[in-house]
Design a protein around this motif. Structure first.
Motif: not given
Length: 372
Positions: A339-348, A350-357
Motif C-alpha cells: 500500500n505504501e509503494y502504491d501511494r508513493k507511485q501515485a504522488v507525482p 496527485s500533487s499536480a491535481l490541486p493546481d489543475q483544480q
C-alpha cells in the motif's frame, strides 16, 4: 490352513493385526509413572477458520500430547500451515510451561489447578511425520520413539483421542467457521482441558484408584502426582522459549523495534540498556521468538537475556485486532508495504491535481510568480 493364516494371506499383515489378532495387552502395562512416556499426533479441525487478512484459509492443524499412563492431555499446539514442526514444537512448549502462562500468551484465563503439570517428558512417541524430526528442539535427555509406517495402533493413545468423523457420499464439502484461527485455537484448548476431566479412565485404574473414587485422566494425574510418581523434567521458561518457539528476526527502524512492519515494546524493554541505545541505531536486527498461533507476544534477546515484548498498534482499538497468527501478521506486513509503494507511485500525479483544480475553478494560473 488356520484362520489366522488365511486372513494374513488374503488381507495382509496390517489388517490381521488391527482386526483379527488377539489383544497383546495395554500400552501402559510397562509404565509406572506419569510422563514416563508420552504420545503425540496431529489432527485437523473440521471447520475452516475465518480469514480476512489476505491469507488462504486452511484447516487448523492441532498437535496433542498425552501421558502414556494416565491418558491425560499434557500439551496442545497449533499450525495454520499444515502438519509441521511448529505444530509439534508449540505443543511441547505448552507442556513445558505453567498453563496459566500459556493461557495468557493465547488470550485465555487458565487456572493451574484446572490444568496441572509443566515440564518435558522422559520419552515421546510419534509417527514418522514432522513430529519425528530430531531438530524439533527437545533436549538430548528426552528419548524419541517412532512407530512403523501405516500402523496407527502403535500410537493408539494419541490416535484414540482423535474426534471421529464420517465421510458422506457426493461432492466434497467443508464448513466455514465464524471464528478466526486464534479463536478456534482457544476453543480447542478449552475442549482439551474439559476432556481431561470428562473422558473415562476405567480401563487404566488400579484397585487403589478405584477405591479412591478416581474415574478420569485428571483424577489419575492428581492421584499419581500427589504420590511423586511423575517423571516430568522441569525446564526454565527461557529455555523452553529458545528451544521450542519459532526463531524470527526483529528489525530496528528509526529507533523502534519492528516485526513485519509492526512495532513491539514493553515496560520491561524500556527499562533495559538496549532500549536506551535503540535511538542511536538507525537500522539493525535483533533475534527473537514467537508462538505461531499468537505472535502478539514475543521475546527478544537483549542485554544477554530474554525480554518479553508485545505488539503496539498506532492507536487504541478493539481487543480483537491485537490477535493474529504469524502467517496473518506476515500478510499484513506485506500489504502495508504494498500500500505504501502504491501511494508513493501515485504522488507525482496527485500533487499536480490541486493546481489543475484551481485553474479550472478560478481561471487563474497556480504559478507561484516570477523571480526578480
Amino acid at each position: 490352513f488356520t484362520y489366522d493364516g488365511v486372513q494374513r494371506a488374503l488381507k495382509g499383515e496390517h489388517y490381521h493385526r488391527q482386526k483379527v489378532a488377539a489383544s497383546m495387552g495395554s500400552f501402559a502395562s510397562e509404565l509406572g509413572n506419569l510422563n514416563e512416556r508420552t504420545h503425540t499426533d496431529v489432527r485437523y479441525s473440521k471447520e475452516l477458520p475465518r480469514c480476512n487478512r489476505e491469507t488462504q484459509p486452511q484447516r487448523l492443524a492441532i498437535a496433542e500430547i498425552f501421558c502414556g499412563l494416565s491418558k491425560f492431555g499434557v500439551g496442545i499446539g497449533f499450525s495454520t500451515t499444515g502438519e509441521n514442526r511448529q505444530a509439534y514444537a508449540s505443543a511441547l512448549f505448552c507442556m513445558a510451561i505453567p498453563k496459566s502462562r500459556f493461557g495468557k500468551i493465547i488470550g485465555l484465563k487458565i487456572d493451574d489447578k484446572d490444568w496441572p503439570g509443566h515440564g518435558l517428558p522422559a520419552s515421546v512417541v510419534s509417527d514418522r511425520g514432522p513430529g519425528a524430526s530430531w531438530n524439533i528442539g527437545l533436549p538430548e535427555s528426552v528419548t524419541r520413539e517412532m512407530t512403523p509406517s501405516f500402523t496407527p495402533q502403535d500410537n493408539a493413545v494419541a490416535e484414540a483421542k482423535h474426534q471421529r468423523k464420517s465421510t458422506l457420499p457426493g461432492a466434497p464439502t467443508y464448513v466455514q467457521s465464524d471464528l478466526s484461527a486464534v479463536q478456534m485455537a482457544r476453543l480447542e484448548v478449552l475442549k482439551f482441558i474439559e476432556q481431561n476431566r470428562s473422558s473415562s479412565a476405567a480401563e487404566s485404574l488400579s484397585p487403589e484408584m478405584i477405591a479412591a473414587g478416581v474415574s478420569t485422566p485428571y483424577g489419575m494425574w492428581r492421584h499419581l502426582d500427589d504420590r511423586m510418581r511423575n517423571d516430568v523434567m522441569q525446564v526454565p521458561f527461557e529455555e523452553a522459549v529458545r528451544r521450542l518457539l519459532t526463531k524470527v528476526e526483529f528489525k530496528i527502524d528509526k529507533g523502534r523495534l519492528m516485526f513485519h512492519k509492526f512495532a513491539y515494546s514493553s515496560v520491561a524493554l524500556q527499562q533495559t540498556k538496549f532500549f536506551a541505545a535503540l535511538r542511536r541505531h538507525k537500522e539493525g536486527t535483533v533475534p527473537g521468538y514467537v508462538l505461531d498461533i499468537a505472535p502478539r507476544t514475543a521475546w527478544i534477546e537483549a542485554d544477554g537475556r530474554l525480554i518479553e515484548v508485545e505488539v503496539v498498534l498506532p492507536f487504541r482499538t478493539s481487543a480483537a485486532e491485537y490477535w493474529f497468527t504469524l502467517p496473518e501478521l506476515t500478510a499484513l506486513g506485506q500489504a502495508k508495504a504494498s500500500n505504501e509503494y502504491d501511494r508513493k507511485q501515485a504522488v507525482p500525479a496527485s500533487s499536480a491535481l490541486p493546481d489543475q483544480q484551481f485553474e479550472e475553478q478560478t481561471g487563474m494560473s497556480a504559478a507561484r510568480g516570477t523571480v526578480h
